[in-house]
Design a protein around this motif. Structure first.
Motif, short mmCIF file in Angstrom:
data_model
loop_
_atom_site.label_atom_id
_atom_site.label_comp_id
_atom_site.label_asym_id
_atom_site.label_seq_id
_atom_site.Cartn_x
_atom_site.Cartn_y
_atom_site.Cartn_z
N GLU A 21 0.82 -1.22 0.00
CA GLU A 21 0.00 0.00 0.00
C GLU A 21 0.85 1.27 0.00
OE1 GLU A 21 -3.35 2.31 2.77
OE2 GLU A 21 -2.50 0.37 3.40
N TYR A 22 1.81 1.36 0.91
CA TYR A 22 2.62 2.58 0.99
C TYR A 22 3.51 2.75 -0.23
CZ TYR A 22 1.18 3.36 5.85
OH TYR A 22 0.46 3.63 6.99
N GLU A 23 3.98 1.66 -0.79
CA GLU A 23 4.78 1.73 -2.02
C GLU A 23 3.95 2.30 -3.15
OE1 GLU A 23 7.45 -2.25 -0.92
OE2 GLU A 23 6.06 -2.25 -2.63
N ALA A 24 2.73 1.80 -3.29
CA ALA A 24 1.85 2.27 -4.36
C ALA A 24 1.54 3.76 -4.18
CB ALA A 24 0.56 1.45 -4.38
N LYS A 25 1.26 4.15 -2.92
CA LYS A 25 0.93 5.55 -2.65
C LYS A 25 2.12 6.46 -2.95
CE LYS A 25 -2.78 5.02 0.73
NZ LYS A 25 -3.22 5.29 2.11
N CYS A 26 3.31 6.05 -2.55
CA CYS A 26 4.50 6.87 -2.80
C CYS A 26 4.79 7.00 -4.29
CB CYS A 26 5.71 6.29 -2.07
SG CYS A 26 5.68 6.51 -0.28
N PHE A 27 4.64 5.90 -5.01
CA PHE A 27 4.91 5.96 -6.45
C PHE A 27 3.91 6.88 -7.14
CE2 PHE A 27 4.51 4.55 -10.84
CZ PHE A 27 5.84 4.60 -11.24
N VAL A 28 2.63 6.79 -6.77
CA VAL A 28 1.61 7.65 -7.35
C VAL A 28 1.91 9.11 -7.01
CG1 VAL A 28 -0.82 8.33 -7.19
CG2 VAL A 28 -0.21 5.92 -7.47
N SER A 29 2.31 9.37 -5.77
CA SER A 29 2.63 10.74 -5.37
C SER A 29 3.79 11.30 -6.18
CB SER A 29 2.97 10.78 -3.88
OG SER A 29 3.36 12.08 -3.49
N LEU A 30 4.85 10.50 -6.32
CA LEU A 30 6.03 10.97 -7.06
C LEU A 30 5.73 11.12 -8.55
CD1 LEU A 30 8.78 8.86 -5.25
CD2 LEU A 30 8.49 11.36 -5.19
N THR A 31 4.82 10.33 -9.06
CA THR A 31 4.41 10.49 -10.46
C THR A 31 3.70 11.82 -10.65
OG1 THR A 31 4.20 8.10 -10.79
CG2 THR A 31 3.00 9.52 -12.31
N LYS A 32 2.93 12.21 -9.64
CA LYS A 32 2.14 13.43 -9.74
C LYS A 32 2.98 14.68 -9.49
CE LYS A 32 -2.31 15.33 -8.28
NZ LYS A 32 -3.53 15.09 -7.47
N ILE A 33 3.86 14.65 -8.46
CA ILE A 33 4.63 15.86 -8.11
C ILE A 33 5.99 15.88 -8.79
CG2 ILE A 33 3.47 15.99 -5.88
CD1 ILE A 33 5.99 14.95 -4.55
N THR A 34 6.30 14.87 -9.57
CA THR A 34 7.54 14.75 -10.36
C THR A 34 8.74 14.39 -9.49
OG1 THR A 34 6.72 16.37 -11.93
CG2 THR A 34 9.06 15.84 -12.05
N ALA A 35 9.02 15.19 -8.46
CA ALA A 35 10.14 14.90 -7.57
C ALA A 35 9.88 15.58 -6.23
CB ALA A 35 11.46 15.37 -8.15
N GLY A 36 10.46 15.02 -5.15
CA GLY A 36 10.24 15.64 -3.86
C GLY A 36 10.96 14.90 -2.75
#
Length: 268
Positions: A21-36
């Motif tokens: 779950e957390y891996e999926a959420k982090c990947f989706v977040s980084l896809t959306k914000i590009t980098a962070g």
């Protein structure tokens, strides 16, 4: 937040590919914000900051995330096209391993079994029925007769399988009431014979609330697949029966009904 928004859908799909779950959420977040940073990811999506580091390390090991070793560390998802390729390979590897395991588990037929005895089995779901349709066509040695009632029957690679069978010398005869379906099939190869069906019950599959014929297929005078399609409330549900054995009554009935097209296609 809507349960059906693109972000939640993406997370659910990634979990189906094996991400936690957390891996999926982090990947989706980084896809959306590009980098962070971990803080950026944590603030953007519901993942504790301490769990972001753990999830990102796992994603990096899978080749889905890049890490910049600055202070603080920054993370970014690999390009979407590359990520989809990585996930596709990962998914295929899982399928290959599953196939190997199930093949090893498959029980060898008993020496006294009668595989040629007539049998009838039921199937449900268009994807399952389409997979069986393609397998039967791939195994055809002499002839394939297919009557198409629903336009979706020739989708998802079925038309390519028909073309391959015809090109390797199998007599392939396809009937359809729909002119658009006949046109698609006629363009596949000159080796495939396409005729206009006169059966009215093959032209009613798209009527709402109507239960009608989806596909009727006979392969090598021994394997039969017959399905019905129901269109209700925008949903399509397909059910089928499969029969085998030249002595099967359903095979005999269909063979007799359609023999004019199998035995004398040029005059149909």
């Amino acid at each position: 937040m809507s349960e059906n928004n693109p972000q939640n859908q993406a997370i659910e799909e990634l979990e189906q590919f094996g991400l936690r779950e957390y891996e999926a959420k982090c990947f989706v977040s980084l896809t959306k914000i590009t980098a962070g940073t971990a803080r950026d990811v944590s603030e953007h999506i519901d993942v504790p900051r301490t769990r972001v580091y753990e999830a990102v390390r796992s994603l990096e090991a899978d080749g889905l995330v890049e890490i910049q070793h600055s202070s603080p560390q920054r993370f970014r998802a690999i390009p979407l096209s590359e990520a989809l390729e990585v996930l596709e390979q990962r998914h295929q590897s899982r399928i290959d391993r599953l196939e190997q395991s199930l093949t090893q588990l498959r029980r060898e037929p008993d020496s006294g079994s009668h595989e040629l005895d007539p049998e009838v089995w039921s199937l449900s779901g268009t994807e399952t029925i389409t997979a069986r349709t393609k397998r039967l066509i791939d195994g055809a040695e002499t002839e394939v007769l297919l009557l198409v009632g629903d336009n979706e029957v020739i989708a998802n690679g079925v038309n390519d399988r028909l073309r391959s069978a015809a090109n390797r010398g199998v007599d392939v005869v396809v009937g359809a009431g729909s002119e658009s379906v006949r046109s698609q099939l006629a363009e596949l190869t000159s080796e495939l014979y396409v005729f206009e069906s006169n059966f009215e019950w093959l032209s009613q599959a798209d009527q709402p609330g109507h239960l009608s014929v989806g596909r009727l297929m006979l392969v090598d005078d021994g394997d039969l697949l017959a399905s019905t399609v129901a269109h209700t409330d925008g949903n399509v549900r397909e059910r089928a029966v499969c029969g085998n054995g030249s002595g099967n009554s359903i095979v005999l009935v269909l063979r007799g009904l359609l023999s004019q097209y199998l035995d004398h296609p040029q005059g149909a």
